[in-house]
Design a protein around this motif. Structure first.
Motif, PDB file in Angstrom:
ATOM      1  N   GLU A 114      13.757  74.962  54.490  1.00 40.41           N
ATOM      2  CA  GLU A 114      14.986  75.737  54.478  1.00 40.41           C
ATOM      3  C   GLU A 114      14.941  76.947  53.546  1.00 40.41           C
ATOM      4  O   GLU A 114      15.795  77.834  53.631  1.00 40.41           O
ATOM      5  CB  GLU A 114      16.173  74.843  54.083  1.00 40.41           C
ATOM      6  CG  GLU A 114      16.188  74.400  52.633  1.00 40.41           C
ATOM      7  CD  GLU A 114      15.235  73.247  52.340  1.00 40.41           C
ATOM      8  OE1 GLU A 114      15.197  72.797  51.179  1.00 40.41           O
ATOM      9  OE2 GLU A 114      14.529  72.787  53.275  1.00 40.41           O
ATOM     10  N   ARG A 115      13.956  77.031  52.693  1.00 38.85           N
ATOM     11  CA  ARG A 115      13.896  78.150  51.740  1.00 38.85           C
ATOM     12  C   ARG A 115      12.575  78.892  51.805  1.00 38.85           C
ATOM     13  O   ARG A 115      12.544  80.108  51.918  1.00 38.85           O
ATOM     14  CB  ARG A 115      14.135  77.638  50.317  1.00 38.85           C
ATOM     15  CG  ARG A 115      15.535  77.093  50.090  1.00 38.85           C
ATOM     16  CD  ARG A 115      15.703  76.625  48.654  1.00 38.85           C
ATOM     17  NE  ARG A 115      17.040  76.081  48.427  1.00 38.85           N
ATOM     18  CZ  ARG A 115      17.438  75.566  47.284  1.00 38.85           C
ATOM     19  NH1 ARG A 115      16.608  75.533  46.247  1.00 38.85           N
ATOM     20  NH2 ARG A 115      18.662  75.086  47.162  1.00 38.85           N
ATOM     21  N   ARG A 116      11.505  78.156  51.724  1.00 36.77           N
ATOM     22  CA  ARG A 116      10.194  78.790  51.661  1.00 36.77           C
ATOM     23  C   ARG A 116       9.691  79.101  53.078  1.00 36.77           C
ATOM     24  O   ARG A 116       9.671  78.238  53.949  1.00 36.77           O
ATOM     25  CB  ARG A 116       9.212  77.864  50.950  1.00 36.77           C
ATOM     26  CG  ARG A 116       7.815  78.439  50.800  1.00 36.77           C
ATOM     27  CD  ARG A 116       6.902  77.494  50.053  1.00 36.77           C
ATOM     28  NE  ARG A 116       5.532  77.955  50.094  1.00 36.77           N
ATOM     29  CZ  ARG A 116       5.022  78.856  49.269  1.00 36.77           C
ATOM     30  NH1 ARG A 116       5.791  79.401  48.346  1.00 36.77           N
ATOM     31  NH2 ARG A 116       3.755  79.223  49.360  1.00 36.77           N
TER      32      ARG A 116
ATOM     33  N   LEU B 175      11.839  78.523  58.682  1.00 33.04           N
ATOM     34  CA  LEU B 175      12.007  77.775  59.920  1.00 33.04           C
ATOM     35  C   LEU B 175      13.382  77.137  60.050  1.00 33.04           C
ATOM     36  O   LEU B 175      13.924  77.026  61.153  1.00 33.04           O
ATOM     37  CB  LEU B 175      10.926  76.683  59.985  1.00 33.04           C
ATOM     38  CG  LEU B 175      10.580  76.128  61.367  1.00 33.04           C
ATOM     39  CD1 LEU B 175      10.145  77.233  62.300  1.00 33.04           C
ATOM     40  CD2 LEU B 175       9.480  75.080  61.238  1.00 33.04           C
ATOM     41  N   ASP B 176      13.970  76.742  58.935  1.00 36.18           N
ATOM     42  CA  ASP B 176      15.222  75.990  58.965  1.00 36.18           C
ATOM     43  C   ASP B 176      16.314  76.765  58.242  1.00 36.18           C
ATOM     44  O   ASP B 176      16.707  76.440  57.135  1.00 36.18           O
ATOM     45  CB  ASP B 176      15.015  74.611  58.326  1.00 36.18           C
ATOM     46  CG  ASP B 176      16.194  73.683  58.538  1.00 36.18           C
ATOM     47  OD1 ASP B 176      17.005  73.946  59.443  1.00 36.18           O
ATOM     48  OD2 ASP B 176      16.306  72.692  57.797  1.00 36.18           O
ATOM     49  N   LEU B 177      16.836  77.793  58.914  1.00 36.37           N
ATOM     50  CA  LEU B 177      17.865  78.637  58.315  1.00 36.37           C
ATOM     51  C   LEU B 177      19.228  77.947  58.365  1.00 36.37           C
ATOM     52  O   LEU B 177      19.488  77.118  59.236  1.00 36.37           O
ATOM     53  CB  LEU B 177      17.948  79.965  59.070  1.00 36.37           C
ATOM     54  CG  LEU B 177      16.757  80.914  58.913  1.00 36.37           C
ATOM     55  CD1 LEU B 177      16.857  82.046  59.915  1.00 36.37           C
ATOM     56  CD2 LEU B 177      16.685  81.457  57.498  1.00 36.37           C
ATOM     57  N   PRO B 178      20.123  78.294  57.451  1.00 34.10           N
ATOM     58  CA  PRO B 178      21.490  77.751  57.514  1.00 34.10           C
ATOM     59  C   PRO B 178      22.149  78.093  58.847  1.00 34.10           C
ATOM     60  O   PRO B 178      21.855  79.132  59.457  1.00 34.10           O
ATOM     61  CB  PRO B 178      22.195  78.449  56.338  1.00 34.10           C
ATOM     62  CG  PRO B 178      21.097  78.828  55.406  1.00 34.10           C
ATOM     63  CD  PRO B 178      19.921  79.139  56.270  1.00 34.10           C
ATOM     64  N   LYS B 179      23.047  77.241  59.302  1.00 32.37           N
ATOM     65  CA  LYS B 179      23.664  77.409  60.617  1.00 32.37           C
ATOM     66  C   LYS B 179      24.497  78.680  60.722  1.00 32.37           C
ATOM     67  O   LYS B 179      24.725  79.181  61.832  1.00 32.37           O
ATOM     68  CB  LYS B 179      24.520  76.192  60.944  1.00 32.37           C
ATOM     69  CG  LYS B 179      23.699  74.926  61.180  1.00 32.37           C
ATOM     70  CD  LYS B 179      24.586  73.761  61.586  1.00 32.37           C
ATOM     71  CE  LYS B 179      23.745  72.521  61.837  1.00 32.37           C
ATOM     72  NZ  LYS B 179      24.588  71.367  62.246  1.00 32.37           N
ATOM     73  N   ASP B 180      24.959  79.212  59.590  1.00 31.37           N
ATOM     74  CA  ASP B 180      25.786  80.418  59.637  1.00 31.37           C
ATOM     75  C   ASP B 180      24.957  81.705  59.641  1.00 31.37           C
ATOM     76  O   ASP B 180      25.510  82.809  59.594  1.00 31.37           O
ATOM     77  CB  ASP B 180      26.764  80.449  58.461  1.00 31.37           C
ATOM     78  CG  ASP B 180      26.060  80.427  57.105  1.00 31.37           C
ATOM     79  OD1 ASP B 180      24.843  80.194  57.071  1.00 31.37           O
ATOM     80  OD2 ASP B 180      26.745  80.639  56.083  1.00 31.37           O
ATOM     81  N   MET B 181      23.619  81.568  59.722  1.00 28.95           N
ATOM     82  CA  MET B 181      22.743  82.729  59.791  1.00 28.95           C
ATOM     83  C   MET B 181      22.124  82.838  61.176  1.00 28.95           C
ATOM     84  O   MET B 181      21.995  81.830  61.886  1.00 28.95           O
ATOM     85  CB  MET B 181      21.633  82.622  58.726  1.00 28.95           C
ATOM     86  CG  MET B 181      22.123  82.670  57.299  1.00 28.95           C
ATOM     87  SD  MET B 181      20.742  82.612  56.119  1.00 28.95           S
ATOM     88  CE  MET B 181      19.869  84.133  56.503  1.00 28.95           C
ATOM     89  N   PRO B 182      21.741  84.060  61.605  1.00 28.13           N
ATOM     90  CA  PRO B 182      21.064  84.215  62.903  1.00 28.13           C
ATOM     91  C   PRO B 182      19.789  83.377  62.945  1.00 28.13           C
ATOM     92  O   PRO B 182      18.979  83.436  62.018  1.00 28.13           O
ATOM     93  CB  PRO B 182      20.752  85.717  62.960  1.00 28.13           C
ATOM     94  CG  PRO B 182      21.744  86.345  62.038  1.00 28.13           C
ATOM     95  CD  PRO B 182      21.974  85.350  60.939  1.00 28.13           C
ATOM     96  N   GLN B 183      19.628  82.604  63.998  1.00 28.10           N
ATOM     97  CA  GLN B 183      18.520  81.661  64.077  1.00 28.10           C
ATOM     98  C   GLN B 183      17.290  82.292  64.736  1.00 28.10           C
ATOM     99  O   GLN B 183      17.394  82.939  65.787  1.00 28.10           O
ATOM    100  CB  GLN B 183      18.948  80.425  64.862  1.00 28.10           C
ATOM    101  CG  GLN B 183      20.101  79.652  64.228  1.00 28.10           C
ATOM    102  CD  GLN B 183      19.743  79.104  62.870  1.00 28.10           C
ATOM    103  OE1 GLN B 183      18.783  78.353  62.718  1.00 28.10           O
ATOM    104  NE2 GLN B 183      20.526  79.476  61.863  1.00 28.10           N
ATOM    105  N   LEU B 184      16.143  82.105  64.105  1.00 26.52           N
ATOM    106  CA  LEU B 184      14.885  82.542  64.694  1.00 26.52           C
ATOM    107  C   LEU B 184      14.392  81.539  65.723  1.00 26.52           C
ATOM    108  O   LEU B 184      13.759  81.908  66.707  1.00 26.52           O
ATOM    109  CB  LEU B 184      13.840  82.743  63.602  1.00 26.52           C
ATOM    110  CG  LEU B 184      14.196  83.795  62.545  1.00 26.52           C
ATOM    111  CD1 LEU B 184      13.147  83.801  61.443  1.00 26.52           C
ATOM    112  CD2 LEU B 184      14.306  85.171  63.176  1.00 26.52           C
ATOM    113  N   SER B 185      14.669  80.264  65.496  1.00 21.56           N
ATOM    114  CA  SER B 185      14.312  79.221  66.452  1.00 21.56           C
ATOM    115  C   SER B 185      15.338  79.198  67.574  1.00 21.56           C
ATOM    116  O   SER B 185      16.518  79.472  67.359  1.00 21.56           O
ATOM    117  CB  SER B 185      14.267  77.855  65.764  1.00 21.56           C
ATOM    118  OG  SER B 185      13.371  77.877  64.671  1.00 21.56           O
TER     119      SER B 185
END
Length: 263
Positions: free
Chosen positions: A176-178, A199-209
């Motif tokens: 979620e960070r690195r 890879l694991d961005l917060p849900k309130d951010m635009p997702q790359l996955s």
């Protein structure tokens, strides 16, 4: 002048066969003669890969698909129903827009650092997976995965994109960070473009996955151009090492390569 009065149906079929599957479907609504030509086995045989019979024969699927379905029905069957080939190590599907070949290599075929050490990775069955086994990460500090695919089995003159197909368990951490590094290159090449993503961005951010709609997520790893099939082997890699940042809770199904934007 009505072209159907000038050209015989076989000529119309020949013309349509030089277009695309989408154009053939559009042509079929023009008039009854165009529909007959556009739906013919002659036309749709041209849209299927030249080795489609060998691919189906090498799969666990019923080989009667070749004779029991029209070529148009077979085309769309292969677009929507991945078949397992090569003794269960890969899956095959057609790209609906272009008719070009797409493959997913299962995780068991990868080089995974510590992949055979149960305290770090475990292998298990998930009903939503195409394959008999998936790799689930228990705990590592050294995160490295490499998958390989031979260019000779891919469609020629095609830009391919490679995607890591994965999902997270609820209790994951470390992604979620690195950021982790992705790379796609030809084996033996001196150049390799790599880029880093979280890879694991917060849900309130635009997702790359992206959600694949089949119970799995995917993220693009990179691209390559398969010019003539003689380029050898493409290596798709994932890497991160930080002795102070352990990782846990990702499940890997495989790496999929498919034409970029259907091209």
């Amino acid at each position: 002048m009505d072209i159907t009065f000038v050209l015989p149906p076989e000529c119309i079929s020949r013309i349509i066969s030089l277009s695309t599957a989408r154009d053939a479907c559009r042509s079929s609504i023009a008039c009854p003669i165009f529909k007959s030509a556009a739906d013919s086995d002659y036309v749709w045989e041209k849209f299927l890969p030249s080795d489609y019979e060998q691919i189906i024969s090498d799969s666990a699927s019923d080989s009667s698909l070749i004779t029991s379905l029209s070529k148009k029905d077979l085309y769309f069957h292969l677009c929507h129903n991945p078949i397992i080939i090569n003794n269960g190590t890969m899956s095959f599907v057609l790209d609906k827009e272009s008719g070009k070949k797409c493959f997913m290599v299962r995780a068991r075929e990868f080089y995974i650092e510590w992949g055979n050490t149960p305290s770090y990775w475990i292998w298990s069955y998930l009903p939503e997976s195409r394959f008999a086994e998936v790799a689930e990460l228990k705990l590592v500090w050294w995160f490295e995965i490499k998958g390989r695919i031979e260019t000779k089995i891919l469609s020629l003159k095609t830009i391919y994109a490679a995607y890591l197909v994965f999902k997270f368990v609820d209790t994951r951490y470390g992604f979620e960070r690195r950021p982790i590094e992705f790379g796609v290159h030809f084996e033996g090449s001196d150049t390799e473009e790599r880029y880093r993503v979280v890879l694991d961005l917060p849900k309130d951010m635009p997702q790359l996955s992206q959600d694949r709609g089949d119970g799995w997520m995917e993220i693009k790893m990179g691209e390559f151009f398969n010019e003539n099939g003689d380029d050898g082997t493409v290596i798709c890699s994932v890497f991160d090492f930080d002795g102070y940042s352990p990782k846990h809770g990702i499940i890997i199904q495989g790496i999929e390569v498919r034409p970029k934007n259907g091209r």
